[in-house]
Motif scaffolding. Structure first.
Motif, PDB file in Angstrom:
ATOM      1  N   GLY A 133      -0.407 -11.146   1.827  1.00  0.00           N
ATOM      2  CA  GLY A 133       0.254  -9.849   1.966  1.00  0.00           C
ATOM      3  C   GLY A 133       0.122  -9.286   3.365  1.00  0.00           C
ATOM      4  N   ALA A 134      -1.049  -9.474   3.968  1.00  0.00           N
ATOM      5  CA  ALA A 134      -1.252  -8.992   5.337  1.00  0.00           C
ATOM      6  C   ALA A 134      -0.365  -9.751   6.318  1.00  0.00           C
ATOM      7  CB  ALA A 134      -2.719  -9.143   5.727  1.00  0.00           C
ATOM      8  N   ILE A 135      -0.244 -11.038   6.122  1.00  0.00           N
ATOM      9  CA  ILE A 135       0.582 -11.847   7.027  1.00  0.00           C
ATOM     10  C   ILE A 135       2.055 -11.503   6.859  1.00  0.00           C
ATOM     11  CG2 ILE A 135       1.389 -14.198   7.497  1.00  0.00           C
ATOM     12  CD1 ILE A 135      -1.498 -15.115   6.847  1.00  0.00           C
ATOM     13  N   LEU A 136       2.515 -11.413   5.630  1.00  0.00           N
ATOM     14  CA  LEU A 136       3.935 -11.163   5.383  1.00  0.00           C
ATOM     15  C   LEU A 136       4.388  -9.774   5.823  1.00  0.00           C
ATOM     16  CD1 LEU A 136       4.426 -12.852   1.908  1.00  0.00           C
ATOM     17  CD2 LEU A 136       5.259 -13.647   4.119  1.00  0.00           C
ATOM     18  N   THR A 137       3.488  -8.791   5.780  1.00  0.00           N
ATOM     19  CA  THR A 137       3.880  -7.428   6.131  1.00  0.00           C
ATOM     20  C   THR A 137       3.390  -7.012   7.511  1.00  0.00           C
ATOM     21  OG1 THR A 137       1.928  -6.480   5.059  1.00  0.00           O
ATOM     22  CG2 THR A 137       3.935  -6.709   3.714  1.00  0.00           C
ATOM     23  N   GLY A 138       2.896  -7.944   8.285  1.00  0.00           N
ATOM     24  CA  GLY A 138       2.449  -7.619   9.637  1.00  0.00           C
ATOM     25  C   GLY A 138       1.178  -6.796   9.680  1.00  0.00           C
ATOM     26  N   GLY A 139       0.325  -6.938   8.708  1.00  0.00           N
ATOM     27  CA  GLY A 139      -0.953  -6.232   8.693  1.00  0.00           C
ATOM     28  C   GLY A 139      -0.903  -4.881   8.016  1.00  0.00           C
ATOM     29  N   SER A 140       0.155  -4.604   7.290  1.00  0.00           N
ATOM     30  CA  SER A 140       0.284  -3.327   6.589  1.00  0.00           C
ATOM     31  C   SER A 140      -0.779  -3.216   5.503  1.00  0.00           C
ATOM     32  CB  SER A 140       1.671  -3.231   5.958  1.00  0.00           C
ATOM     33  OG  SER A 140       1.717  -2.207   4.998  1.00  0.00           O
TER      34      SER A 140
END
Length: 71
Positions: A44-51
């Motif tokens: 999830g962090a990778i896909l959302t740019g750290g969101s």
């Protein structure tokens, strides 16, 4: 933004490693849930740019998938 993404990935990885060190007394289903949540958080962090929302959402989805796979 790159620094935030690297920090999120490093934090998620550290949390995953610390969490997995406590898996010694867990059942197979509990272990699968924890591993799924950790992998989901990193994904999830990778896909959302750290969101943060993406990281938490990924952890929730990964935990549910890990729980079902561990059955």
């Amino acid at each position: 933004m790159k620094t935030l993404q690297k920090f999120a990935i490093a934090s998620a990885s550290a949390i995953l490693l610390l969490g997995l060190s406590g898996c010694a007394g867990m059942t197979a289903q509990e272990r699968s849930t924890a591993i799924g949540a950790g992998a989901g958080a990193v994904g999830g962090a990778i896909l959302t740019g750290g969101s943060p929302l993406g990281t938490v959402g990924g952890a929730a989805v990964g935990g549910v998938i890990g729980h079902e796979v561990g059955r």
